[in-house]
Design a protein around this motif. Structure first.
Motif, PDB file in Angstrom:
ATOM      1  N   GLY A 156       0.859  -1.471  -0.296  1.00 37.68           N
ATOM      2  CA  GLY A 156      -0.091   0.289   0.012  1.00 37.68           C
ATOM      3  C   GLY A 156       0.759   1.400   0.001  1.00 37.68           C
ATOM      4  O   GLY A 156       0.533   2.278  -0.446  1.00 37.68           O
ATOM      5  N   THR A 157       2.121   1.074   0.609  1.00 43.09           N
ATOM      6  CA  THR A 157       3.121   2.052   0.118  1.00 43.09           C
ATOM      7  C   THR A 157       4.080   2.521  -1.052  1.00 43.09           C
ATOM      8  O   THR A 157       4.607   3.598  -1.072  1.00 43.09           O
ATOM      9  CB  THR A 157       4.315   2.365   1.358  1.00 43.09           C
ATOM     10  N   LYS A 158       3.661   2.005  -2.106  1.00 44.93           N
ATOM     11  CA  LYS A 158       3.918   1.699  -2.985  1.00 44.93           C
ATOM     12  C   LYS A 158       3.447   3.172  -4.345  1.00 44.93           C
ATOM     13  O   LYS A 158       2.581   3.991  -3.960  1.00 44.93           O
ATOM     14  CB  LYS A 158       3.570   1.315  -4.154  1.00 44.93           C
ATOM     15  N   VAL A 159       4.182   3.887  -4.772  1.00 41.95           N
ATOM     16  CA  VAL A 159       4.567   4.843  -5.416  1.00 41.95           C
ATOM     17  C   VAL A 159       5.365   4.050  -6.959  1.00 41.95           C
ATOM     18  O   VAL A 159       6.664   3.506  -6.639  1.00 41.95           O
ATOM     19  CB  VAL A 159       5.375   6.201  -5.245  1.00 41.95           C
ATOM     20  N   ASP A 160       4.496   4.770  -7.819  1.00 40.67           N
ATOM     21  CA  ASP A 160       5.350   3.645  -9.248  1.00 40.67           C
ATOM     22  C   ASP A 160       5.283   2.680  -9.204  1.00 40.67           C
ATOM     23  O   ASP A 160       6.410   1.882  -9.802  1.00 40.67           O
ATOM     24  CB  ASP A 160       6.408   4.883  -9.778  1.00 40.67           C
ATOM     25  N   GLY A 161       4.399   1.687  -8.850  1.00 41.95           N
ATOM     26  CA  GLY A 161       5.101   0.284  -8.216  1.00 41.95           C
ATOM     27  C   GLY A 161       5.772  -0.108  -7.534  1.00 41.95           C
ATOM     28  O   GLY A 161       6.260  -1.356  -7.614  1.00 41.95           O
ATOM     29  N   LYS A 162       6.769   0.841  -6.485  1.00 38.01           N
ATOM     30  CA  LYS A 162       7.539   0.100  -5.821  1.00 38.01           C
ATOM     31  C   LYS A 162       7.387   0.707  -4.430  1.00 38.01           C
ATOM     32  O   LYS A 162       7.073   1.805  -3.811  1.00 38.01           O
ATOM     33  CB  LYS A 162       8.742   0.989  -6.121  1.00 38.01           C
ATOM     34  N   PRO A 163       7.697  -0.530  -3.742  1.00 35.62           N
ATOM     35  CA  PRO A 163       7.436   0.058  -1.659  1.00 35.62           C
ATOM     36  C   PRO A 163       8.168   1.262  -1.159  1.00 35.62           C
ATOM     37  O   PRO A 163       9.213   1.280  -2.227  1.00 35.62           O
ATOM     38  CB  PRO A 163       7.746  -1.132  -1.235  1.00 35.62           C
ATOM     39  N   THR A 164       7.781   2.068  -0.758  1.00 34.19           N
ATOM     40  CA  THR A 164       8.138   3.431  -0.401  1.00 34.19           C
ATOM     41  C   THR A 164       8.535   2.853   0.817  1.00 34.19           C
ATOM     42  O   THR A 164       9.241   3.498   1.817  1.00 34.19           O
ATOM     43  CB  THR A 164       7.744   4.659  -0.110  1.00 34.19           C
TER      44      THR A 164
END
Length: 611
Positions: free
Chosen positions: A253-261
């Motif tokens: 759920g923390t993904k941005v542009d498909g990558k976890p942040t």
């Protein structure tokens, strides 16, 4: 060879830290180790000044130090989990200046500092819905009643607000509720603005390297994604205290542009270790072992990069004076297993304090082999008496055997035993054995220096104020809980004065007759009001300045380290020729270079600055 190898280790740590400086979430193939630099009520042990004094030692082994929430939470001691102010960073652990100095010193040594970020909820000033107004860089930040979730506190807050003429948000909580404070509505533009300014302040003003987000189940993971995408911390880890499926969903759920942040704490790893210890059945460590809440993240190829492993923390061990679910046996085995596995290990402060030598060896072995958060591992044995795992690093392999009978596992060909304790054994690839000898010698020397015989000495407490007090009182109590050293409150009026470094100081001297003994002081004027915050664990000469800044109703106190250092050479009768030098973390130094040192000669101990 010894110095060369440890320089290599420090370069490896620094390189990893620098190469990860633009990483978001948690770096891939990260070989760092985290120290949780506090435990519940560690107000003395985790003071910023005390942690700073240990920077050299910590930097040899750790890459990141997670510290308590550093904002002001009102008068009295607070662990920080009821945040009140975001931009006032005078906390129960020290002043903002002391915090900045610690973070800067850590950074200089290659250590990153992880902030404890508590934004699920917030404390109020005087009633259910009022928040403090704060100004930062000319901008005013203040949350209002409509920033509180409509269903906060099961509807109790709404009932009070309605009865008293206030409105709450039209939105319900986006996560789980918590009745300890006001659940703030992250859908609010004002909340978003306040939190993002706060995170920017932590990273780009105070100098933190990253965040540990508290109680992330309390609001949607999409907000963590947004906050991290804006702030871009080097490291982010969330406390998603739940089963594996929930933790994985939160990371995704923390993904941005498909990558976890963000990474997450691997709670199931901790419980897997606890179950093995409690049951004295080491088969419970196996990846195929059933567990209702799911398997640890480190057992999953897709998530071990984002697993921050631990075997104990401030909440699992003790909270508000109450015992929780602590490991009471095999803590060395638990740490040894953690240090041998992928993921990013996080060492509990109490374990570090109690077993520095062994934990130093575990970390050194991990870094020697080159184990990182995505390393491959293979189970080599699993039975009730012991469990063995072989992990492959970038430089070689490590076999860790833990259990009640680790000797039951036969040493395989091609490996050399490097550490043996009652409940664990480490083996490394033969090609690394000679380098380990140098490491072992270094750690043994450190231990010997720290075990030097205590020398009785005196400690003089000097103080001056910036407020124009005409009377100075010292209220003193010591490590033996003797609160009558200067009589009852407000203590003794101090009249002795001395001029040092161009200033006039009040002073009083105490005997430090045994190891571990210290005195504490509260400074006050008149009949005890106004007064300062507590100044604790004074073992050597210290110079303090009472500042105009306040922590609630009490004035802040800062140590004048420059005067503490330069004044010592003025002390009559101190024989510098026979002095022994110690670093600020207590290690004996044979050839001191530039820096501040504690020097001891006979029954005297002083601090000196070598320029």
């Amino acid at each position: 060879m010894k110095k060369t190898f440890f320089i290599f280790l420090l370069i490896l740590q620094s390189t990893c830290f620098i190469s990860c400086s633009k990483a978001q979430g948690w770096p891939e193939q990260y070989g760092g180790v985290v120290l949780q630099g506090f435990y519940w009520d560690s107000f003395s042990a985790s003071k910023w000044t005390k942690l700073k004094s240990q920077a050299d030692e910590l930097a040899e082994y750790f890459n990141l130090v997670w510290i308590p929430q550093s904002g002001y939470c009102g008068d009295g001691n607070s662990m920080g989990y009821m945040p009140l102010y975001y931009f006032n960073q005078n906390s129960s652990f020290g002043t903002e200046n002391e915090l900045r100095s610690m973070i800067a010193t850590f950074k200089e040594k290659g250590l990153g500092t992880i902030a404890d970020v508590v934004v699920n909820h917030r404390a109020n000033v005087s009633n259910w819905v009022d928040f403090p107004k704060e100004t930062y860089k000319g901008e005013t930040y203040q949350m209002v009643s409509t920033d509180i979730c409509k269903d906060d506190d099961g509807g109790a807050c709404l009932k009070w607000a309605t009865a008293n003429g206030y409105q709450l948000s039209a939105n319900n909580d986006s996560g789980e509720g918590w009745s300890g404070g006001r659940d703030i509505d992250h859908k609010s533009e004002n909340v978003n603005t306040c939190v993002k300014a706060y995170l920017d302040f932590l990273l780009n003003d105070l100098g933190y390297a990253g965040f540990r987000y508290d109680m992330v189940k309390g609001y949607s993971s999409s907000f963590t994604a947004d906050y991290n995408n804006t702030a871009k911390p080097q490291f982010s880890v969330g406390e998603c205290w739940d089963g594996t499926t929930t933790i994985k969903n939160w990371i995704n759920g923390t993904k941005v542009d498909g990558k976890p942040t963000s990474a997450a704490f691997d709670f199931q790893f901790r419980y897997r270790v606890r179950d093995a210890v409690n049951a004295k059945n080491w088969t419970k460590l196996t990846a195929s072992s059933e567990q209702a809440a799911g398997k640890p993240l480190v057992f999953d190829q897709n998530f071990k990069r984002y697993a921050v492993t631990f075997v104990e923390n401030h909440d699992t061990e003790r909270r508000n004076g109450s015992e929780q679910d602590p490991l009471k046996a095999d803590t060395l085995a638990a740490n040894a297993f953690m240090m041998a596995m992928p993921g990013t290990p996080c060492v509990f402060f109490k374990h570090w304090i109690a077993a520095k030598g062994d934990i130093k060896r575990m970390i050194a072995a991990r870094k020697l082999v080159g184990i990182h958060n995505q390393s491959e591992y293979e189970q080599k044995a699993s039975n009730t008496q012991y469990y063995a795992v072989q992990t492959t690093g970038t430089q070689g392999q490590l076999i860790c055997v833990v259990g009640s009978n680790p000797k039951g596992f036969a040493k395989p060909d091609g490996f050399t035993q490097i550490i043996e304790r009652n409940d664990f054994i480490y083996y490394v690839s033969d090609n690394l054995a000679s380098q380990w000898t140098e490491i072992e010698n270094r750690i043994a020397e450190e231990q010997k220096a720290q075990e030097e015989v205590f020398t009785p000495h005196t400690a003089t407490i000097y103080v001056r104020d910036e407020l124009g007090w005409t009377r100075m009182n010292y209220y003193i109590w010591d490590s033996n809980n003797n609160s009558q050293l200067n009589g009852g409150w407000p203590g003794k009026q101090i009249t002795d004065k001395k001029t040092v470094n161009g200033y006039e100081w009040y002073y009083q001297t105490f005997n430090i007759d045994e190891a571990g003994y210290y005195v504490n002081v509260v400074f006050s004027t008149n009949s005890g009001s106004p007064q300062t915050v507590d100044v604790t664990e004074i073992k050597d000469d210290k110079f303090y300045v009472i500042k105009r800044d306040m922590n609630g109703s009490k004035y802040l106190v800062e140590e004048d380290t420059e005067t503490s250092a330069i004044s010592m050479v003025e002390d009559d009768g101190f024989n510098m020729d026979n002095a022994a030098y110690y670093s600020l973390d207590g290690r004996k130094v044979n050839r001191p270079v530039k820096g501040i040192y504690i020097i001891r000669s006979g029954n005297k101990a002083k601090t000196i600055l070598i320029k």
